[in-house]
Write an enzyme that holds these catalytic residues in place. Structure first.
Site, PDB file in Angstrom:
ATOM      1  N   LYS A   1     -31.704 -21.650  39.945  1.00 20.22           N
ATOM      2  CA  LYS A   1     -30.989 -22.718  40.669  1.00 20.22           C
ATOM      3  C   LYS A   1     -31.636 -23.104  41.993  1.00 20.22           C
ATOM      4  CE  LYS A   1     -27.150 -20.353  39.875  1.00 20.22           C
ATOM      5  NZ  LYS A   1     -25.763 -19.895  39.749  1.00 20.22           N
TER       6      LYS A   1
ATOM      7  N   ASP B   1     -20.360 -15.227  39.005  1.00 19.33           N
ATOM      8  CA  ASP B   1     -19.281 -16.218  39.063  1.00 19.33           C
ATOM      9  C   ASP B   1     -18.523 -16.329  37.744  1.00 19.33           C
ATOM     10  OD1 ASP B   1     -21.486 -17.362  37.843  1.00 19.33           O
ATOM     11  OD2 ASP B   1     -21.424 -19.228  38.972  1.00 19.33           O
TER      12      ASP B   1
END
Length: 459
Positions: free
Chosen positions: A168, A204
């Site tokens: 990311k 997450d």
């Protein structure tokens, strides 16, 4: 194309010129392709869980060491840190049974920190933490902390996780292979001005599952469809066959498994449905050959996929009269939020579309231009939803239970107007178990605090 989806799109978009549909046709998945994705992913999951084949697996199915779901009796103040995208958050969660209060602050992560040293990154995190705690006048209270760290980790316990690789857009030096909890604790210690007890590190996806399980006891899958994409699910402890160093209980029936499904496709298992646009995105990313599934689905790449298609249409004289605005030629300048905004226009109306086109320098676009742009956005996002659905259907089959709730978090799922409906429809077509998709309310924050709460109670 034998797919019902193709027929549906052909009927819905029959006013789109055939050459445009021809350029987009490889972005439309057939059910046969979706089932092949499920089959290949299931094989990769089994490799990831296997002691003998784990090293060759790309879908690693990492053990999270979370074996207890929340039961609603958790009480107290808990901190959560959430690092995993372009923003970083600090949260204070106060739990009292089913009562819940949250205070949070969002901090931007500058590009320089995303690409700097690990020490700089963790010093920044510790500084934000200290400021937040002092603002709430809690610096003298020992606060249990759950750390959501949404990058591939090998965990060796609930409070020890080594970074496998950055994703990311992050590439901080001196962190890969290191225990990120130890790096965080060292940064907090260097300041020595707040009392924080790091009780758990989690992904997450785990946070999303825990957050939804707090409200819904049937939650067995956590799914992220945001900047990145990943999933976790509740596996039987006995099926996590690979050697699991660290502390866990063989007597507890369940273990949360972090799939790291974004890596799916790295060993050519998705080549049969990759397009020229996917290959372009991959080759021009900072991690070529990695995170193939994620690059086909997630918010970090969806806008760029749409931009590449639009650019090709312009170059072929099929859009904007063959005149390409300079912004459309720049990588990363057609944002994923544009896709959601354009698809939010009611049928036959182009208000959002014209605003987006104005932002990239297209003035006086015709209605047909707007319709063509919307078609491209629809094809790209529909494929993302069907890829995510194929993965989810494979995990539902793996669990093999009825009435499983799938907790979902992330900006793509949250803000795209049709993602939920597209997924509900496609998952139902691909497998026979009853399921629900549940939007997670602040999964990565609340979930981290819940993991810390459960862990601190167990202590």
């Amino acid at each position: 194309m034998e797919s019902e989806d193709w027929n549906y799109l052909a009927e819905k978009w029959d006013h789109i010129a055939e050459p445009i549909r021809e350029i987009c046709k490889d972005l439309i998945l057939t059910d046969k392709q979706c089932r092949k994705i499920m089959e290949n992913l299931t094989e990769d999951i089994n490799k990831g869980l296997s002691k003998d084949r784990h090293d060759e697996a790309v879908v690693k199915c990492y053990t999270t060491y979370v074996q207890d779901l929340p039961n609603g009796t958790e009480k107290g103040n808990f901190l959560a840190l959430d690092l995993g995208g372009t923003n970083f958050r600090v949260l204070l969660i106060t739990l009292d049974g089913q009562n819940f209060d949250m205070k949070s602050k969002i901090y931007a992560i500058p590009q320089s920190l995303m690409l700097g040293t690990g020490t700089q990154l963790f010093d920044h995190i510790a500084q934000c933490l200290a400021l937040f705690v002092k603002d709430l006048k809690l610096e003298n209270e020992v606060l249990p902390l759950g750390f959501t760290f949404s990058f591939p980790l090998v965990q060796e316990g609930l409070t020890e996780g080594r970074l496998v690789r950055w994703t990311k857009g992050f590439n901080c030096s001196g962190v890969v292979g290191e225990d990120v909890v130890a790096l965080l604790e060292a940064a907090i210690e260097r300041r020595n001005d707040v009392k924080i007890d790091v009780c758990a590190i989690l992904n997450d996806t785990t946070g999303t599952l825990m957050s939804c399980a707090w409200k819904n006891k049937n939650c067995r899958i956590g799914l992220i469809l945001g900047t990145g994409s990943n999933a976790c699910y509740v596996e039987k402890t006995q099926n996590t066959k690979r050697a699991m160093p660290g502390k866990y209980s063989q007597n507890k029936p369940d273990m949360l498994v972090n799939m790291e499904w974004g890596a799916f496709g790295e060993r050519n298992t998705l080549d049969f449905c990759l397009t020229e646009f996917d290959r372009d995105v991959d080759q021009n990313s900072i991690n070529p050959g990695k995170q193939i599934f994620e690059k086909m689905i997630s918010g970090m790449y969806m806008g760029e996929l749409a931009r590449l298609v639009l650019e090709k249409l312009v170059n072929n004289g099929l859009l904007f009269g063959g005149k390409c605005p300079s912004e459309l030629r720049k990588r990363g300048q057609f944002f994923t939020k544009y896709v959601s905004e354009i698809e939010n226009d009611p049928k036959g109306k182009y208000t959002n579309c014209r605003e987006v086109l104005a932002e990239i320098g297209v003035r006086n676009a015709s209605d047909q231009d707007c319709e063509n742009v919307r078609y491209v956005c629809s094809v790209v996002s529909r494929r993302a939803a069907h890829l995510a659905s194929s993965g989810t259907a494979a995990v539902l089959n793996k669990i093999g239970e009825e009435n499983v709730t799938v907790g979902v978090d992330g900006s793509v799922y949250r803000f795209h107007p049709h993602f939920h409906d597209l997924m509900t429809e496609k998952i139902s077509q691909l497998q026979n178990h009853k399921f629900d998709l549940m939007l997670s309310e602040d999964g990565s924050g609340r979930g981290a605090a819940l993991v810390a709460a459960v862990a601190s109670q167990k202590r």
